[in-house]
Design a protein around this motif. Structure first.
Motif, mmCIF file in Angstrom:
data_model
loop_
_atom_site.group_PDB
_atom_site.id
_atom_site.type_symbol
_atom_site.label_atom_id
_atom_site.label_comp_id
_atom_site.label_asym_id
_atom_site.label_seq_id
_atom_site.Cartn_x
_atom_site.Cartn_y
_atom_site.Cartn_z
ATOM 1 N N GLU A 108 0.741 -1.133 -0.108
ATOM 2 C CA GLU A 108 -0.061 -0.115 0.045
ATOM 3 C C GLU A 108 0.749 1.174 -0.034
ATOM 4 O OE1 GLU A 108 -1.163 0.832 4.588
ATOM 5 O OE2 GLU A 108 -2.494 -0.559 3.640
ATOM 6 N N ASP A 109 0.077 2.426 -0.647
ATOM 7 C CA ASP A 109 1.121 3.563 -0.703
ATOM 8 C C ASP A 109 0.694 4.434 0.684
ATOM 9 O OD1 ASP A 109 -1.278 4.645 -1.215
ATOM 10 O OD2 ASP A 109 -1.246 5.001 -3.035
ATOM 11 N N THR A 110 1.363 5.579 0.866
ATOM 12 C CA THR A 110 1.047 6.414 1.947
ATOM 13 C C THR A 110 -0.510 6.740 2.011
ATOM 14 O OG1 THR A 110 1.928 8.275 0.829
ATOM 15 C CG2 THR A 110 3.506 7.245 1.784
ATOM 16 N N SER A 111 -1.215 6.858 0.983
ATOM 17 C CA SER A 111 -2.617 7.297 1.045
ATOM 18 C C SER A 111 -3.675 6.134 1.597
ATOM 19 C CB SER A 111 -2.946 7.854 -0.242
ATOM 20 O OG SER A 111 -2.255 8.756 -0.637
ATOM 21 N N GLY A 112 -2.956 5.051 1.629
ATOM 22 C CA GLY A 112 -3.727 3.890 1.939
ATOM 23 C C GLY A 112 -4.206 2.931 0.820
ATOM 24 N N ASN A 113 -3.890 3.551 -0.498
ATOM 25 C CA ASN A 113 -4.265 2.731 -1.641
ATOM 26 C C ASN A 113 -3.387 1.313 -1.635
ATOM 27 O OD1 ASN A 113 -6.042 4.758 -2.749
ATOM 28 N ND2 ASN A 113 -4.093 5.900 -3.219
ATOM 29 N N SER A 114 -4.125 0.287 -1.791
ATOM 30 C CA SER A 114 -3.387 -0.898 -1.694
ATOM 31 C C SER A 114 -3.596 -1.912 -3.058
ATOM 32 C CB SER A 114 -3.915 -1.946 -0.779
ATOM 33 O OG SER A 114 -5.354 -2.084 -0.897
ATOM 34 N N CYS A 115 -2.747 -2.725 -3.607
ATOM 35 C CA CYS A 115 -2.629 -3.375 -4.505
ATOM 36 C C CYS A 115 -2.028 -4.680 -4.239
ATOM 37 C CB CYS A 115 -1.884 -2.657 -5.636
ATOM 38 S SG CYS A 115 -2.131 -3.308 -7.272
ATOM 39 N N ARG A 116 -2.683 -5.714 -4.997
ATOM 40 C CA ARG A 116 -2.110 -7.265 -4.330
ATOM 41 C C ARG A 116 -1.867 -7.761 -5.903
ATOM 42 N NH1 ARG A 116 -2.481 -11.154 -0.823
ATOM 43 N NH2 ARG A 116 -2.944 -13.509 -1.722
ATOM 44 N N PHE A 117 -0.474 -8.541 -5.755
ATOM 45 C CA PHE A 117 -0.218 -8.965 -6.998
ATOM 46 C C PHE A 117 0.494 -10.385 -6.784
ATOM 47 C CE2 PHE A 117 1.120 -4.584 -6.858
ATOM 48 C CZ PHE A 117 1.044 -4.091 -7.972
ATOM 49 N N VAL A 118 0.204 -11.365 -7.826
ATOM 50 C CA VAL A 118 0.874 -12.443 -7.830
ATOM 51 C C VAL A 118 2.473 -12.334 -8.544
ATOM 52 C CG1 VAL A 118 0.944 -14.864 -8.450
ATOM 53 C CG2 VAL A 118 -1.322 -13.768 -7.570
ATOM 54 N N LEU A 119 3.406 -12.501 -7.926
ATOM 55 C CA LEU A 119 4.929 -12.425 -8.590
ATOM 56 C C LEU A 119 5.328 -13.525 -8.904
ATOM 57 C CD1 LEU A 119 6.500 -9.615 -8.524
ATOM 58 C CD2 LEU A 119 7.827 -10.468 -6.554
ATOM 59 N N LEU A 120 5.961 -13.647 -10.339
ATOM 60 C CA LEU A 120 6.533 -14.751 -10.709
ATOM 61 C C LEU A 120 8.103 -14.290 -11.188
ATOM 62 C CD1 LEU A 120 6.404 -17.563 -12.034
ATOM 63 C CD2 LEU A 120 6.004 -16.360 -14.494
ATOM 64 N N PHE A 121 8.906 -15.072 -10.363
ATOM 65 C CA PHE A 121 10.555 -15.114 -10.553
ATOM 66 C C PHE A 121 10.916 -16.484 -10.573
ATOM 67 C CE2 PHE A 121 9.306 -15.307 -5.850
ATOM 68 C CZ PHE A 121 10.457 -15.826 -5.561
ATOM 69 N N TRP A 122 12.287 -16.616 -10.815
ATOM 70 C CA TRP A 122 13.004 -17.885 -10.919
ATOM 71 C C TRP A 122 14.131 -17.904 -10.065
ATOM 72 C CZ3 TRP A 122 10.356 -15.522 -14.790
ATOM 73 C CH2 TRP A 122 9.513 -16.499 -15.605
#
Length: 346
Positions: A108-122
């Motif tokens: 989340e950012d400083t204004s409280g907006n949030s975002c959920r990710f599914v991260l793909l890495f190796w």
């Protein structure tokens, strides 16, 4: 859109963005008419490092909802703040080199907006060998199909190394290499056209088990899963230490004439962005941002039996001077390159 604008648009984009949520409140008094921040953080880049750490870059300052997360495979990882806009993901146990992993996280950012990710890495490979794209045959035929040869300048393991037809930002297809223990001076032949025969086996432990056209018992034979091939006249080949990783080597070939009045500067539309990407990375010796096709490896004289290759010393200056077209029947996949050059008749 002009050429300069297209250069400014280069950036990295990530995978599997799922759902984002915004939360904000209006302020009273003198802040009443200020526009509230309703935008959630945007993931810009997943960047590998020279360790198991993975950097996750956002477009604004963020914090993670939880400092400890669980990967889909069951392992745990820690999230720490590298700087205001970048988080560091650190697996708590060594991961399998070259294997894909997924991690769900919410920021989340400083204004409280949030975002959920599914991260793909190796999984990080600590023993990536130094490799060169050493020879390729873009004008293949039924009896001499398209191939790409890689040459090992050092020993190491190939798990997770990724070949792109294009660059990792702009590509038509990619191929992730299996776990192969290489010694210095060995060759890998990547077969780009296949007949889907049972003997077309990708080798990782025994160089002698693969059959098929242009296979070699002295090189590691790998077969692309699809019958894809290379463009005969214009194309870009790159290899990275991981699918979202760091460039190891790249080459560009073309038979085009420069055209400064054209939006693509003389390139075909499918090669322009990838050629400009190589220029932006400093990975090919273009003179300037006009990225002239005349500074690519010339592909005018290639045929099914006349490949493009480096000299026998495998010199690498990231420029066209390293390369030549071999004489008819001079291709040498899986062996040292010839220094003989094709001499067109006048």
């Amino acid at each position: 859109m002009n050429t300069l604008d297209r250069f400014k648009m280069y950036g990295l984009y990530t995978l599997l963005l799922s759902s984002c949520f915004s939360a904000c409140s209006l302020q009273c008094g003198e802040d009443l008419f200020l526009e509230p921040d309703l935008s959630p953080p945007r993931l810009l880049e997943i960047s590998p490092t020279d360790s198991q750490d993975v950097y996750i870059l956002f477009d604004e300052p963020v914090k993670a909802q939880s400092e400890s997360i669980q990967l889909e495979s069951g392992e745990t990882a820690q999230l720490t703040v590298l700087n205001e806009t970048t988080l560091t993901l650190t697996p708590q146990m060594p991961l399998v080199p070259g294997s894909p992993y997924k991690a769900a996280l919410t920021v989340e950012d400083t204004s409280g907006n949030s975002c959920r990710f599914v991260l793909l890495f190796w999984g990080w490979n600590p023993r990536v060998p130094e490799l060169l794209i050493n020879e390729f045959n873009p004008q293949g035929s039924e009896s001499n199909p398209d191939c790409i040869e890689l040459y090992a300048l050092s020993e190491g393991n190939t798990a997770g190394i990724c070949l792109y037809y294009g660059t990792r930002r702009y590509y038509e297809y990619r191929y992730i290499l299996p776990d192969i223990e290489l010694t210095e001076g060995e060759y890998i032949i990547i077969h780009c056209r296949r007949e889907f025969l049972s003997e077309e086996i990708s080798e990782s432990r025994d160089k002698t088990i693969s059959g098929g056209k242009l296979s070699s018992d002295k090189a590691w034979d790998l077969w692309l899963p699809d019958d894809t091939g290379l463009s005969g006249a214009n194309g870009i080949l790159t290899i990275y230490n991981a699918p979202e990783g760091v460039l190891i080597d790249g080459v560009v070939y073309s038979d085009r004439e420069p055209d400064p009045e054209d939006d693509n500067l003389g390139w075909t539309s499918r090669t322009f962005d990838a050629a400009a990407d190589l220029y932006q990375m400093g990975a090919w010796a273009f003179s300037d941002e006009s990225i002239s096709p005349k500074e690519a490896i010339p592909s005018y004289y290639t045929t099914a039996t006349r490949s493009l290759c480096r000299g026998s010393s495998s010199l690498d200056t990231d420029s066209m001077i390293d390369w030549h077209t071999v004489p008819t029947s001079g291709k040498s996949f899986g062996a040292i390159n010839t220094d003989e050059e094709y001499a067109p008749s006048s």
